[in-house]
Design a protein around this motif. Structure first.
Motif, PDB file in Angstrom:
ATOM      1  N   ARG A 377       0.707  -1.009   0.400  1.00  0.00           N
ATOM      2  CA  ARG A 377      -0.210  -0.409   0.141  1.00  0.00           C
ATOM      3  C   ARG A 377       1.173   1.225   0.032  1.00  0.00           C
ATOM      4  NH1 ARG A 377      -3.379   2.672   4.938  1.00  0.00           N
ATOM      5  NH2 ARG A 377      -1.073   2.989   5.400  1.00  0.00           N
ATOM      6  N   MET A 378       0.564   2.489  -1.196  1.00  0.00           N
ATOM      7  CA  MET A 378       1.162   3.420  -0.923  1.00  0.00           C
ATOM      8  C   MET A 378       0.483   4.348  -1.098  1.00  0.00           C
ATOM      9  SD  MET A 378       4.407   2.988  -4.611  1.00  0.00           S
ATOM     10  CE  MET A 378       4.351   1.418  -4.367  1.00  0.00           C
ATOM     11  N   SER A 379       0.712   5.667   0.337  1.00  0.00           N
ATOM     12  CA  SER A 379      -0.630   6.539   0.440  1.00  0.00           C
ATOM     13  C   SER A 379       0.189   7.621  -0.743  1.00  0.00           C
ATOM     14  CB  SER A 379      -0.204   6.699   2.118  1.00  0.00           C
ATOM     15  OG  SER A 379      -0.422   8.464   1.508  1.00  0.00           O
ATOM     16  N   PHE A 380      -0.720   8.373  -1.085  1.00  0.00           N
ATOM     17  CA  PHE A 380      -0.439   9.564  -1.726  1.00  0.00           C
ATOM     18  C   PHE A 380      -0.810  10.667  -1.291  1.00  0.00           C
ATOM     19  CE2 PHE A 380      -4.151   7.806  -4.091  1.00  0.00           C
ATOM     20  CZ  PHE A 380      -5.224   8.448  -3.629  1.00  0.00           C
ATOM     21  N   ALA A 381      -1.061  10.598  -0.084  1.00  0.00           N
ATOM     22  CA  ALA A 381      -1.624  11.806   0.927  1.00  0.00           C
ATOM     23  C   ALA A 381      -1.094  13.393   1.899  1.00  0.00           C
ATOM     24  CB  ALA A 381      -2.488  11.263   2.127  1.00  0.00           C
ATOM     25  N   GLY A 382       0.668  12.523   1.397  1.00  0.00           N
ATOM     26  CA  GLY A 382       1.404  13.536   1.541  1.00  0.00           C
ATOM     27  C   GLY A 382       2.232  14.266   0.813  1.00  0.00           C
ATOM     28  N   LEU A 387       6.332  12.038  -3.513  1.00  0.00           N
ATOM     29  CA  LEU A 387       5.760  11.205  -4.332  1.00  0.00           C
ATOM     30  C   LEU A 387       6.440  10.664  -5.803  1.00  0.00           C
ATOM     31  CD1 LEU A 387       1.836  12.078  -4.248  1.00  0.00           C
ATOM     32  CD2 LEU A 387       3.210  10.683  -3.124  1.00  0.00           C
ATOM     33  N   ASP A 388       6.985  12.445  -7.018  1.00  0.00           N
ATOM     34  CA  ASP A 388       7.760  11.867  -7.536  1.00  0.00           C
ATOM     35  C   ASP A 388       8.916  11.632  -7.354  1.00  0.00           C
ATOM     36  OD1 ASP A 388       5.038  13.614  -8.797  1.00  0.00           O
ATOM     37  OD2 ASP A 388       6.827  15.623  -8.990  1.00  0.00           O
ATOM     38  N   ASP A 389       9.711  12.071  -6.319  1.00  0.00           N
ATOM     39  CA  ASP A 389      10.624  11.667  -5.443  1.00  0.00           C
ATOM     40  C   ASP A 389      10.678  10.207  -5.837  1.00  0.00           C
ATOM     41  OD1 ASP A 389      11.418  14.009  -5.897  1.00  0.00           O
ATOM     42  OD2 ASP A 389      11.671  14.389  -4.210  1.00  0.00           O
TER      43      ASP A 389
END
Ligand SMILES: Cc1ncc(COP(=O)(O)O)c(C=O)c1O
Length: 397
Positions: A377-382, A387-389
């Protein structure tokens, strides 16, 4: 000491996120909290409440009402009226709790007896099984299908049904899968529940992050008095640390849950409840929350499409809700010759590799149940830059 507690292992995600937090170079995709903070109206209200202490006691120096400050229950009832078109009586159908977690255990305790079975999906949010076990109830996993968006379906529930089944716990929008149960899905679950003497408890903490149609709450859809909603400001306002949540349902259920809550906790932080009530009633806040949700939706779509460029990852084809990507990693493991150790799942081996070789912290899918064995599971809330890095690090060989 308590054997149940002694045998309980800490969540694998906790170990990984603690590692990420103590190693500054690691990009942390384990965190499930939106990068924006609470609405300004919340901070302003809290500052006003925290004005220099007077000699005399202030009203919020006292315990709040055991069911929650009336101001906050009124504000929550207004939110349900405007968002869901349902009238909740703030005096009898709402209980303020320490976050949704507080609503989950008080609600479950209120409608079950020791040894009763509570049906949860596989995979599901990781605190459900230990919470249910610690309450002396039994968690029963119900399989779901990725091809069906991981939805919890009556046909599968039927197969797991026993004399002790009491509650179907559905999480919509869902963590970790993003599964969304629409109005028809919830109505079907309630009809099924009524027929079999069950309750349907919906964990709807991700309600404002529903990207497929309009979010529906079980308390608005239910026609049989079997629906119970669990919710909080943790995700809606990005303020998990302030611990404001609630339980909504039939007055007989809420009355018993309120007793349990009083006997264990007395009340929830009074001043924070008042500030939350002010923020919920603020005219500009709804638009602010919608803007944040739209931003997260865009960020999620961009993140999913960037992940699709990483060889070996099976990325969901759509984003129905929530702010997590539940990503299949079987081919990624093969491509990078990652062989799970004895007793380790593919997802765990890949999460270890991502953490130690790529500097990206993700949660192994096994944390959410056996069905998550081949996922992370990867969160994209941060932070979007992070996220790009992270995608760049995953793409490198
Ligand atoms: C699905 C789900 N339910 C409940 C919670 C706990 O929410 P709260 O902070 O309001 O207790 C979380 C937190 O991540 C969650 O993802």
């Amino acid at each position: 000491v308590n054997r149940l507690l002694q045998d309980l292992a800490p969540h694998s995600s906790k170990r990984i996120s603690e590692y990420a937090q103590s190693h500054s170079g690691v990009l942390d995709l384990t965190v499930g909290l939106p990068s924006f903070g609470p609405p300004r109206a919340f901070g302003d209200a809290l500052s006003a409440l925290a004005r220099p202490l007077r000699a005399s006691a202030l009203p919020y120096d006292r315990y709040a009402h055991s069911r929650g400050a009336p101001e906050l229950r009124d504000a929550i009832a207004s939110v349900y009226a405007s968002e869901q078109g349902v009238d909740l009586d703030p005096a009898t159908t709402l209980l303020i709790t320490n976050g949704a977690a507080g609503a989950l255990w008080t609600g479950l305790l209120a409608v079950t007896e020791p040894g009763d079975e509570i049906m949860i999906s596989d995979p599901c949010y990781m605190i459900y099984p230990p919470m249910i076990e610690l309450l002396g109830r039994r968690p029963v996993r119900v399989p779901t299908d990725q091809t069906d968006g991981f939805a919890l379906r009556p046909s599968r529930i039927q197969e797991a049904l026993t004399q002790r089944s009491r509650v179907v716990l559905v999480n919509s929008p869902g963590n970790p899968t993003g599964a969304v149960h629409d109005e028809a899905d919830l109505a079907t679950l309630c009809d099924f529940a009524e027929k079999h003497g069950l309750f349907v408890m919906q964990d709807e903490v991700l309600d404002r992050y529903c990207f497929r149609g309009r979010h529906r709450s079980v308390v608005a859809v239910d026609r049989h008095g079997v629906g119970i909603a669990v919710n909080s400001l943790s995700k809606r306002f990005g303020m998990a640390g302030w611990r404001i949540g609630w339980l909504a349902g039939a007055s007989q259920v809420v009355e018993q849950a309120a007793k349990a809550h009083t006997h264990f906790l007395l009340a929830v932080n009074h001043a924070v409840q008042l500030a939350a009530a002010t923020a919920l009633s603020d005219a500009g806040v709804d638009a602010e929350v919608s803007r944040h949700a739209n931003e997260l939706h865009d960020r999620g779509l961009r993140f999913l499409s960037a992940l699709r460029e990483v060889p070996g990852l099976s990325v969901p084809s759509r984003l129905d809700g929530g702010f997590y990507a539940f990503v299949g990693v079987r081919d990624f493991a093969l491509l990078h010759h990652l062989v799970p150790d004895d007793g380790q799942t593919t997802g765990e081996a890949v999460a270890e590799h991502m953490l130690h070789k790529r500097g990206v912290a993700v949660v192994p899918g096994s944390a959410f149940g056996n069905a998550g064995a081949d996922y992370v599971r990867m969160s994209f809330a941060g932070d979007p830059q992070q996220l790009d890095d992270a995608v760049c690090k995953l793409q490198s060989n």
